[in-house]
Design an enzyme around this catalytic site. Sequence first.
Site, PDB file in Angstrom:
ATOM      1  N   TYR A 147      37.933  30.393  29.454  1.00 11.90           N
ATOM      2  CA  TYR A 147      38.213  30.293  30.895  1.00 11.90           C
ATOM      3  C   TYR A 147      37.044  29.636  31.627  1.00 11.90           C
ATOM      4  CZ  TYR A 147      39.514  31.961  35.588  1.00 11.90           C
ATOM      5  OH  TYR A 147      39.840  32.054  36.918  1.00 11.90           O
ATOM      6  N   GLY A 150      36.461  26.163  30.421  1.00  8.48           N
ATOM      7  CA  GLY A 150      37.644  25.390  30.816  1.00  8.48           C
ATOM      8  C   GLY A 150      37.536  24.946  32.265  1.00  8.48           C
ATOM      9  N   ASN A 176      36.320  36.811  43.101  1.00 10.08           N
ATOM     10  CA  ASN A 176      37.376  37.831  42.881  1.00 10.08           C
ATOM     11  C   ASN A 176      38.248  38.023  44.117  1.00 10.08           C
ATOM     12  OD1 ASN A 176      35.042  38.419  41.053  1.00 10.08           O
ATOM     13  ND2 ASN A 176      36.525  39.848  40.206  1.00 10.08           N
ATOM     14  N   VAL A 189      40.456  44.639  37.957  1.00  6.65           N
ATOM     15  CA  VAL A 189      39.972  45.958  38.342  1.00  6.65           C
ATOM     16  C   VAL A 189      40.718  46.547  39.540  1.00  6.65           C
ATOM     17  CG1 VAL A 189      38.040  45.107  39.774  1.00  6.65           C
ATOM     18  CG2 VAL A 189      37.902  47.333  38.655  1.00  6.65           C
ATOM     19  N   VAL A 190      41.041  45.733  40.540  1.00  4.18           N
ATOM     20  CA  VAL A 190      41.706  46.286  41.732  1.00  4.18           C
ATOM     21  C   VAL A 190      43.099  46.784  41.362  1.00  4.18           C
ATOM     22  CG1 VAL A 190      42.597  45.763  44.026  1.00  4.18           C
ATOM     23  CG2 VAL A 190      40.357  44.882  43.353  1.00  4.18           C
ATOM     24  N   ASN A 192      44.215  47.564  38.307  1.00  7.24           N
ATOM     25  CA  ASN A 192      44.102  48.715  37.395  1.00  7.24           C
ATOM     26  C   ASN A 192      43.859  50.012  38.163  1.00  7.24           C
ATOM     27  OD1 ASN A 192      44.472  47.378  35.000  1.00  7.24           O
ATOM     28  ND2 ASN A 192      42.501  47.940  34.118  1.00  7.24           N
ATOM     29  N   ASP A 273      30.550  40.642  30.139  1.00  4.49           N
ATOM     30  CA  ASP A 273      30.999  41.029  31.483  1.00  4.49           C
ATOM     31  C   ASP A 273      29.834  40.800  32.459  1.00  4.49           C
ATOM     32  OD1 ASP A 273      33.478  43.134  32.344  1.00  4.49           O
ATOM     33  OD2 ASP A 273      31.785  43.040  33.724  1.00  4.49           O
TER      34      ASP A 273
HETATM   35  P1  NAD Z   1      47.888  34.172  38.276  1.00  4.16           P
HETATM   36  O1  NAD Z   1      47.789  34.423  36.805  1.00  4.16           O
HETATM   37  O2  NAD Z   1      48.636  35.140  39.124  1.00  4.16           O
HETATM   38  O3  NAD Z   1      48.518  32.740  38.557  1.00  4.16           O
HETATM   39  C1  NAD Z   1      48.423  31.660  37.675  1.00  4.16           C
HETATM   40  C2  NAD Z   1      49.760  30.936  37.684  1.00  4.16           C
HETATM   41  O4  NAD Z   1      49.668  29.790  36.820  1.00  4.16           O
HETATM   42  C3  NAD Z   1      50.896  31.811  37.134  1.00  4.16           C
HETATM   43  O5  NAD Z   1      52.015  31.684  37.954  1.00  4.16           O
HETATM   44  C4  NAD Z   1      51.136  31.246  35.740  1.00  4.16           C
HETATM   45  O6  NAD Z   1      52.444  31.474  35.267  1.00  4.16           O
HETATM   46  C5  NAD Z   1      50.805  29.783  35.940  1.00  4.16           C
HETATM   47  N1  NAD Z   1      50.394  29.092  34.725  1.00  4.16           N
HETATM   48  C6  NAD Z   1      49.490  29.504  33.802  1.00  4.16           C
HETATM   49  N2  NAD Z   1      49.361  28.591  32.834  1.00  4.16           N
HETATM   50  C7  NAD Z   1      50.223  27.574  33.140  1.00  4.16           C
HETATM   51  C8  NAD Z   1      50.553  26.334  32.513  1.00  4.16           C
HETATM   52  N3  NAD Z   1      49.995  25.967  31.352  1.00  4.16           N
HETATM   53  N4  NAD Z   1      51.475  25.541  33.123  1.00  4.16           N
HETATM   54  C9  NAD Z   1      52.056  25.914  34.289  1.00  4.16           C
HETATM   55  N5  NAD Z   1      51.779  27.069  34.925  1.00  4.16           N
HETATM   56  C10 NAD Z   1      50.865  27.888  34.351  1.00  4.16           C
HETATM   57  O7  NAD Z   1      46.396  33.999  38.785  1.00  4.16           O
HETATM   58  P2  NAD Z   1      45.834  33.866  40.273  1.00  4.16           P
HETATM   59  O8  NAD Z   1      44.950  35.011  40.504  1.00  4.16           O
HETATM   60  O9  NAD Z   1      46.920  33.562  41.212  1.00  4.16           O
HETATM   61  O10 NAD Z   1      44.910  32.583  40.113  1.00  4.16           O
HETATM   62  C11 NAD Z   1      45.323  31.310  40.566  1.00  4.16           C
HETATM   63  C12 NAD Z   1      44.215  30.300  40.329  1.00  4.16           C
HETATM   64  O11 NAD Z   1      43.046  30.708  41.035  1.00  4.16           O
HETATM   65  C13 NAD Z   1      43.821  30.146  38.858  1.00  4.16           C
HETATM   66  O12 NAD Z   1      43.542  28.792  38.591  1.00  4.16           O
HETATM   67  C14 NAD Z   1      42.556  30.964  38.767  1.00  4.16           C
HETATM   68  O13 NAD Z   1      41.712  30.485  37.750  1.00  4.16           O
HETATM   69  C15 NAD Z   1      41.951  30.777  40.140  1.00  4.16           C
HETATM   70  N6  NAD Z   1      41.074  31.897  40.496  1.00  4.16           N
HETATM   71  C16 NAD Z   1      41.598  33.111  40.836  1.00  4.16           C
HETATM   72  C17 NAD Z   1      40.731  34.163  41.119  1.00  4.16           C
HETATM   73  C18 NAD Z   1      41.250  35.519  41.501  1.00  4.16           C
HETATM   74  O14 NAD Z   1      40.443  36.429  41.665  1.00  4.16           O
HETATM   75  N7  NAD Z   1      42.523  35.727  41.684  1.00  4.16           N
HETATM   76  C19 NAD Z   1      39.356  33.976  41.060  1.00  4.16           C
HETATM   77  C20 NAD Z   1      38.862  32.731  40.679  1.00  4.16           C
HETATM   78  C21 NAD Z   1      39.737  31.688  40.422  1.00  4.16           C
HETATM   79  N1  UDP Z   2      36.702  46.821  35.241  1.00  5.36           N
HETATM   80  C1  UDP Z   2      36.631  48.203  35.145  1.00  5.36           C
HETATM   81  N2  UDP Z   2      37.788  48.897  34.904  1.00  5.36           N
HETATM   82  C2  UDP Z   2      38.988  48.286  34.768  1.00  5.36           C
HETATM   83  C3  UDP Z   2      39.061  46.883  34.875  1.00  5.36           C
HETATM   84  C4  UDP Z   2      37.897  46.171  35.107  1.00  5.36           C
HETATM   85  O1  UDP Z   2      35.560  48.798  35.270  1.00  5.36           O
HETATM   86  O2  UDP Z   2      39.975  49.001  34.555  1.00  5.36           O
HETATM   87  C5  UDP Z   2      35.475  46.065  35.524  1.00  5.36           C
HETATM   88  C6  UDP Z   2      35.207  44.884  34.595  1.00  5.36           C
HETATM   89  O3  UDP Z   2      34.502  45.306  33.448  1.00  5.36           O
HETATM   90  C7  UDP Z   2      34.372  44.004  35.496  1.00  5.36           C
HETATM   91  C8  UDP Z   2      34.927  44.272  36.902  1.00  5.36           C
HETATM   92  O4  UDP Z   2      35.619  45.511  36.809  1.00  5.36           O
HETATM   93  O5  UDP Z   2      33.026  44.395  35.459  1.00  5.36           O
HETATM   94  C9  UDP Z   2      35.882  43.201  37.399  1.00  5.36           C
HETATM   95  O6  UDP Z   2      36.854  42.972  36.408  1.00  5.36           O
HETATM   96  P1  UDP Z   2      38.053  41.946  36.607  1.00  5.36           P
HETATM   97  O7  UDP Z   2      38.732  41.820  35.275  1.00  5.36           O
HETATM   98  O8  UDP Z   2      38.866  42.356  37.763  1.00  5.36           O
HETATM   99  O9  UDP Z   2      37.357  40.584  37.048  1.00  5.36           O
HETATM  100  P2  UDP Z   2      36.179  39.682  36.416  1.00  5.36           P
HETATM  101  O10 UDP Z   2      35.429  40.465  35.396  1.00  5.36           O
HETATM  102  O11 UDP Z   2      36.867  38.502  35.835  1.00  5.36           O
HETATM  103  O12 UDP Z   2      35.349  39.370  37.600  1.00  5.36           O
END
Ligand code: NAD
Ligand code: UDP
Length: 313
Positions: A147, A150, A176, A189-190, A192, A273
């Site tokens: 990720y 990527g 986040n 985490v939120v 969960n 993490d």
């Molecule tokens: P999400 O998993 O809810 O949404 C991702 C969407 O992309 C889903 O609808 C999924 O079906 C679709 N998808 C995945 N792979 C695909 C593919 N190969 N072709 C077509 N569709 C595909 O996640 P999200 O939280 O809505 O995140 C959206 C974007 O924001 C992502 O690019 C993520 O990396 C970025 N982002 C989100 C967060 C966050 O905290 N939510 C933080 C940082 C970055």
């Molecule tokens: N985390 C946790 N309990 C859970 C899920 C996540 O303590 O049930 C922690 C996780 O180890 C991380 C933080 O919460 O330190 C945020 O996790 P999340 O997967 O939401 O986002 P990211 O690690 O990608 O920022």
Amino acid sequence: MPTITRNLVTGGAGFVGSHLVDRLMEAGEEVLCLDNYFTGRKANIARWFGYPSFELIRHDVTEPIRLEVDRIWHLACPASPVHYQHNPIKTAKTSFLGTYNMLGLARRVGARLLLASTSEVYGDPEVHPQPESYRGNVNTHGIRACYDEGKRVAETLCFDYQRMHGTEIRIARIFNTYGPRMLPDDGRVVSNFIVQALRGEPLTLYGDGSQTRSFCYVDDLVEGLIRLMAGDHPGPINLGNPGEFTIRQLAEMVKARISPALPLVEQPLPQDDPLQRQPVIDLARQQLGWEPRIPLEQGLEATIADFRSRLDP
Ligand code: NAD
Ligand code: UDP
């Protein structure tokens, strides 16, 4: 007659994507929502079915596609560790090939492309809080690399398309984000903590819960994305809420709102993490006039209400 903007939202059936679709549709624009439904759901965008300005395309961004659009909001990529680690090779392909295909499309039709990048490009940061100038500390071969790396190469591709072909790019480094429509089983985490508390189960702290995150409510994020796309700065620009909380504090806040007597249980901290994360948002303030408005307390209330209605209809 005013021209109507044609928007392609990849990942539009997902959590953030569907909130963005709502905003664009409410503004009277045209929306092509593209998704492979890996983590997205039709229910998230069902309210727009039947509108002439809305179209839904089942497609995987790792395959090229020919469309006529003005703006590409490139969000397609699983965002939760549980999902992006499910098939890490596919995750890397989605970021690289998906962004490559969308940039090819942007170049062909002269569209502007916004990439949803991430604070994960900073890895386990040694600089705190994180400004955009920090180059990060990512483990290139760890379980989060599919990720993190990527998204890093996706940013690289965007800038090389800009330099080589003059493609208009906008890069958001999203921290986040939480809110209604998160999947109950996505492992973030939120979601969960809320789901565990609503089911009367102990809240799972990974490690001792002293690691920090900064949580942005989804409506604030979408406002930032819209301003970034409309503005002149290519980014990368951090979009996140600078309010920083330990994971234990978050657990206590969720518990207090749902079931104060529930216990917390410690489980092993996953590999790589990040220990801390907080955005510097000076650039977003200056360039976009943006800052988050919704404090965690308020955003949690709305998110809990949404989960309540879905888990216990
Ligand atoms: P999400 O998993 O809810 O949404 C991702 C969407 O992309 C889903 O609808 C999924 O079906 C679709 N998808 C995945 N792979 C695909 C593919 N190969 N072709 C077509 N569709 C595909 O996640 P999200 O939280 O809505 O995140 C959206 C974007 O924001 C992502 O690019 C993520 O990396 C970025 N982002 C989100 C967060 C966050 O905290 N939510 C933080 C940082 C970055
Ligand atoms: N985390 C946790 N309990 C859970 C899920 C996540 O303590 O049930 C922690 C996780 O180890 C991380 C933080 O919460 O330190 C945020 O996790 P999340 O997967 O939401 O986002 P990211 O690690 O990608 O920022």
